[in-house]
Design an enzyme around this catalytic site. Structure first.
Site, PDB file in Angstrom:
ATOM      1  N   GLN A 188     -10.412  20.732   7.702  1.00 45.79           N
ATOM      2  CA  GLN A 188     -10.758  20.023   6.468  1.00 45.79           C
ATOM      3  C   GLN A 188     -10.093  18.646   6.414  1.00 45.79           C
ATOM      4  OE1 GLN A 188     -12.870  20.782   4.152  1.00 45.79           O
ATOM      5  NE2 GLN A 188     -13.357  22.899   4.656  1.00 45.79           N
TER       6      GLN A 188
ATOM      7  N   CYS B 233     -10.203  40.144  10.301  1.00 47.00           N
ATOM      8  CA  CYS B 233     -11.135  41.148   9.780  1.00 47.00           C
ATOM      9  C   CYS B 233     -11.972  41.783  10.883  1.00 47.00           C
ATOM     10  CB  CYS B 233     -12.052  40.502   8.743  1.00 47.00           C
ATOM     11  SG  CYS B 233     -11.162  39.750   7.362  1.00 47.00           S
TER      12      CYS B 233
ATOM     13  N   TYR C  34       3.018  22.059   1.034  1.00 43.46           N
ATOM     14  CA  TYR C  34       1.961  22.907   0.492  1.00 43.46           C
ATOM     15  C   TYR C  34       2.050  24.299   1.126  1.00 43.46           C
ATOM     16  CZ  TYR C  34      -0.267  18.502  -1.006  1.00 43.46           C
ATOM     17  OH  TYR C  34      -0.546  17.290  -1.587  1.00 43.46           O
TER      18      TYR C  34
ATOM     19  N   LYS D  99     -34.585  47.206 -15.139  1.00 49.30           N
ATOM     20  CA  LYS D  99     -33.241  46.966 -15.670  1.00 49.30           C
ATOM     21  C   LYS D  99     -32.265  47.356 -14.567  1.00 49.30           C
ATOM     22  CE  LYS D  99     -33.315  49.426 -19.517  1.00 49.30           C
ATOM     23  NZ  LYS D  99     -34.729  49.791 -19.749  1.00 49.30           N
TER      24      LYS D  99
END
Length: 451
Positions: free
Chosen positions: A20, A44, A278, A433
């Site tokens: 980034q 993961c 940070y 619904k």
């Protein structure tokens, strides 16, 4: 914009914030210091590589040279940062391969230290068949052991996300599996009635569940496992999935604030109490946007969002991080369980008033082939009507519904607003619904009747 950004730790947080930063500025120097041997990988994906669902090991890794070339970042693998001199704005490090020490100055420092597997202090856990599951190295050790030793039985200590996923994947490798959990249920993040559905599915797949039990000792060279109750069981392989501990020692030594959750306290821009430093990822303590309490959530989505927040803040574009709801999902073969926010246990522990609605429905129109049972449970504030948390479980549609509720919570919709959400309907997908709508109708009806 500062000239040199130093990042401590790779994987999801550190690698993503580097990407980034480079997106926003082509001229800054970026240096990443990673204690392990991989710049980025998918935690993961670890259980699914062990189980053979993901056959290619490299598919869950990011090539270090490719990353360095693409993002023009200096990457220091097998390099441990040992201290931070905040006054001089520099870190000290040691190269673990040749034991050489050095230091690097920074304009801004980003900590992405992650977390470590929680390992109980019991004898003989260093046996060659006892493994934590946290890193690529752990994954490789387990995979190699299964390939070379052909174990027939496994004991998993811990029934959280990783424990459930590992149970599935060890079954796929042909092992008989026992799962040991010190509480009274698997997936402590679920309410007990929701966890029971997962437990039934696990038992149906042949897993032996041992509740209210805790590992106390390992004997007979790592094949006999003794519980605190005195019970004993045998297995060829032990998997430790007993939770994680945020890696905060470097921050603590540097005088950075550690919060109630034992994470490193971050403000809305992910700055620590030192504005030049940070933090993001598993070790960061942020805020629960539901009850406005400190929260530490080790999930991939928050880490990626926090990376975006940090990079933009350094670039002079302040975008606040608005907290972590903790939206998550886990699968066990065909069954999926989704969750967001708070469960009954946490709401009661915080003495938060709440009401609950439960819908047991079908994943889509009952007359259309393939319809599956679906259960949704939702907690809400009886006065403000704000949604406090929800859980879904079923073999089809659990992911869709938890995502709809997550969007509703982010949009500050009340439980009553759920009846008005116009969801896509056709018999293969839902009902006129939707079960999410029904939750809203039920809550609203009770409120009207009360009035």
């Amino acid at each position: 914009m500062p000239k040199h950004i130093v990042i401590v730790g790779g994987v999801a947080g550190g690698a993503t914030v580097a990407a980034q930063l480079r997106r926003l500025n082509k001229d800054i120097r970026i240096s990443i210091f990673e204690k392990g041997g991989q710049i980025a990988y998918s935690n993961c994906g670890i259980p699914y590589y062990i189980g053979g669902i993901v056959p290619d090991r490299n598919s869950i890794l990011r090539d270090c040279q490719d990353f360095s070339d693409k993002y023009d970042a200096a990457i220091h693998l097998y390099t441990e940062v040992t201290s931070i001199d905040r006054e001089k704005q520099r870190i000290s490090f040691i190269d673990l391969k040749d034991n050489k020490e050095g230091y690097e100055e920074y304009d801004h420092l980003i900590l992405s230290p992650g977390a470590s597997a929680r390992i109980p202090d019991i004898p003989n856990l260093n046996a060659g068949n006892c493994f934590p599951i946290r890193s690529i190295q752990d994954m490789d050790h387990v995979h190699q052991f299964i390939e070379e030793s052909s174990p027939k039985t496994a004991l998993i200590a811990g029934g959280g996300f990783i424990g459930v996923e590992m149970a599935e994947n060890l079954i796929l490798r042909g092992l008989n599996v026992q799962l040991l959990e010190r509480s009274k249920q698997v997936m402590g993040i679920l309410d007990s009635d929701m966890a029971e559905l997962m437990e039934k599915e696990m038992r149906d797949k042949g897993i032996s569940l041992l509740f209210d039990e805790e590992l106390a000792a390992v004997e007979d060279g790592g094949t006999t496992f003794v519980m605190k109750s005195g019970k004993r069981t045998e297995a060829d392989l032990l998997i430790l999935s007993m939770g994680i501990i945020p890696n905060t020692s470097l921050a603590e030594q540097s005088g950075l604030k550690i919060g109630e959750t034992k994470g490193i306290v971050a403000n809305e821009f992910m700055q620590t109490n030192d504005p030049l430093i940070y933090v993001l990822g598993d070790a960061a303590e942020t805020v629960d946007p539901i009850l406005h309490k400190p929260k530490q959530v080790p999930l991939a989505w928050p880490a990626h969002r926090q990376a975006y927040i940090i990079a933009n803040h350094i670039a002079g574009v302040p975008i606040p991080y608005k907290g972590t709801y903790g939206t998550a999902i886990v699968k066990f073969f065909d069954l999926a369980a989704g969750m967001i926010g708070h469960n009954e246990k946490t709401l009661k522990s915080m003495e938060t008033p709440f009401k609950t609605e439960v819908v047991e429905a079908k994943s889509h129109a009952g007359y259309f082939p393939g319809s599956m049972p679906l259960k949704i449970k939702l907690h809400y504030d009886p006065v403000s009507r704000a949604i406090l948390g929800a859980q879904t479980i079923g073999k089809d549609g659990a992911d869709k519904r938890i995502d709809v509720i997550a969007a509703a919570m982010k949009g500050k919709l009340t439980v009553d607003d759920l009846q008005e959400i116009e969801l896509a309907y056709a018999p293969p997908f839902s009902s006129p619904k939707d079960p999410v709508n029904i939750l809203g109708y039920m809550a609203s009806s009770k409120n009207i009747n009360k009035e």
